[in-house]
Design a protein around this motif. Sequence first.
Motif, mmCIF file in Angstrom:
data_model
loop_
_atom_site.group_PDB
_atom_site.id
_atom_site.type_symbol
_atom_site.label_atom_id
_atom_site.label_comp_id
_atom_site.label_asym_id
_atom_site.label_seq_id
_atom_site.Cartn_x
_atom_site.Cartn_y
_atom_site.Cartn_z
ATOM 1 N N VAL A 180 -2.112 -8.453 72.617
ATOM 2 C CA VAL A 180 -2.204 -9.899 72.411
ATOM 3 C C VAL A 180 -1.529 -10.622 73.565
ATOM 4 O O VAL A 180 -0.654 -10.076 74.233
ATOM 5 C CB VAL A 180 -1.560 -10.335 71.074
ATOM 6 N N THR A 181 -1.934 -11.869 73.784
ATOM 7 C CA THR A 181 -1.295 -12.747 74.763
ATOM 8 C C THR A 181 -0.679 -13.904 73.985
ATOM 9 O O THR A 181 -1.355 -14.554 73.183
ATOM 10 C CB THR A 181 -2.317 -13.289 75.776
ATOM 11 N N PHE A 182 0.576 -14.161 74.213
ATOM 12 C CA PHE A 182 1.288 -15.187 73.450
ATOM 13 C C PHE A 182 0.932 -16.587 73.946
ATOM 14 O O PHE A 182 0.857 -16.839 75.150
ATOM 15 C CB PHE A 182 2.796 -14.958 73.529
ATOM 16 N N ILE A 183 0.740 -17.492 72.997
ATOM 17 C CA ILE A 183 0.460 -18.896 73.316
ATOM 18 C C ILE A 183 1.644 -19.791 72.976
ATOM 19 O O ILE A 183 1.649 -20.969 73.324
ATOM 20 C CB ILE A 183 -0.805 -19.399 72.584
ATOM 21 N N PHE A 188 0.953 -4.382 69.978
ATOM 22 C CA PHE A 188 1.579 -4.181 68.678
ATOM 23 C C PHE A 188 0.650 -3.346 67.802
ATOM 24 O O PHE A 188 -0.547 -3.218 68.081
ATOM 25 C CB PHE A 188 1.839 -5.525 67.981
ATOM 26 N N ASP A 189 1.201 -2.851 66.697
ATOM 27 C CA ASP A 189 0.347 -2.163 65.730
ATOM 28 C C ASP A 189 -0.613 -3.203 65.132
ATOM 29 O O ASP A 189 -0.325 -4.403 65.157
ATOM 30 C CB ASP A 189 1.201 -1.482 64.653
ATOM 31 N N PRO A 190 -1.753 -2.800 64.649
ATOM 32 C CA PRO A 190 -2.770 -3.756 64.179
ATOM 33 C C PRO A 190 -2.287 -4.736 63.111
ATOM 34 O O PRO A 190 -2.688 -5.903 63.107
ATOM 35 C CB PRO A 190 -3.884 -2.856 63.642
ATOM 36 N N ALA A 191 -1.398 -4.316 62.221
ATOM 37 C CA ALA A 191 -0.918 -5.213 61.168
ATOM 38 C C ALA A 191 -0.059 -6.346 61.748
ATOM 39 O O ALA A 191 -0.205 -7.520 61.382
ATOM 40 C CB ALA A 191 -0.133 -4.428 60.130
ATOM 41 N N THR A 192 0.843 -6.009 62.662
ATOM 42 C CA THR A 192 1.692 -7.025 63.293
ATOM 43 C C THR A 192 0.859 -7.947 64.166
ATOM 44 O O THR A 192 1.052 -9.166 64.160
ATOM 45 C CB THR A 192 2.802 -6.358 64.138
ATOM 46 N N ALA A 193 -0.089 -7.386 64.913
ATOM 47 C CA ALA A 193 -0.941 -8.197 65.781
ATOM 48 C C ALA A 193 -1.785 -9.157 64.962
ATOM 49 O O ALA A 193 -1.970 -10.315 65.350
ATOM 50 C CB ALA A 193 -1.837 -7.295 66.626
ATOM 51 N N ALA A 194 -2.265 -8.718 63.798
ATOM 52 C CA ALA A 194 -3.067 -9.601 62.942
ATOM 53 C C ALA A 194 -2.237 -10.774 62.441
ATOM 54 O O ALA A 194 -2.744 -11.890 62.300
ATOM 55 C CB ALA A 194 -3.639 -8.810 61.767
ATOM 56 N N ALA A 222 -0.182 -16.013 68.965
ATOM 57 C CA ALA A 222 -0.859 -15.265 70.020
ATOM 58 C C ALA A 222 -2.370 -15.332 69.839
ATOM 59 O O ALA A 222 -2.868 -15.749 68.791
ATOM 60 C CB ALA A 222 -0.398 -13.812 70.005
ATOM 61 N N VAL A 223 -3.066 -14.925 70.885
ATOM 62 C CA VAL A 223 -4.523 -14.778 70.872
ATOM 63 C C VAL A 223 -4.838 -13.365 71.340
ATOM 64 O O VAL A 223 -4.029 -12.749 72.037
ATOM 65 C CB VAL A 223 -5.224 -15.811 71.793
ATOM 66 N N PRO A 224 -6.003 -12.843 70.955
ATOM 67 C CA PRO A 224 -6.353 -11.501 71.447
ATOM 68 C C PRO A 224 -6.413 -11.477 72.968
ATOM 69 O O PRO A 224 -6.830 -12.447 73.612
ATOM 70 C CB PRO A 224 -7.731 -11.253 70.849
ATOM 71 N N TYR A 225 -5.993 -10.371 73.533
ATOM 72 C CA TYR A 225 -5.965 -10.216 74.993
ATOM 73 C C TYR A 225 -7.376 -10.123 75.544
ATOM 74 O O TYR A 225 -8.222 -9.411 75.013
ATOM 75 C CB TYR A 225 -5.181 -8.944 75.346
#
Length: 92
Positions: free
Chosen positions: A5-8, A22-28, A35-38
């Motif tokens: 992810v890229t932080f906004i 990050f792991d998928p749960a934290t990234a979600a 954040a937005v998907p990289y």
Amino acid sequence: MKTIVTFIRPWNRYNRGETAGFDPATAAGLIGVHAVPYRPAEAAPVVPAAPAAPEPAPSFESAMAALETPAETAPKSAATGTADLPVQGRRK
């Protein structure tokens, strides 16, 4: 497998513009809020084409010659001596 992810906006120790995985749960949980998907195409800087060589600056003599206008080409005023004064400064 990590989700990148890229932080906004700032989150924890990460600042805006930083990228992390990050792991998928934290990234979600981060996506949409912090954040937005990289996207690799957005992260790669675009290198502009090389600018054209600038024109050389005119010499001092040619610049002064362009500023000086001969008396023949200067506009003539109807009344002598009042052309340089504003309307409020003229005598009636």
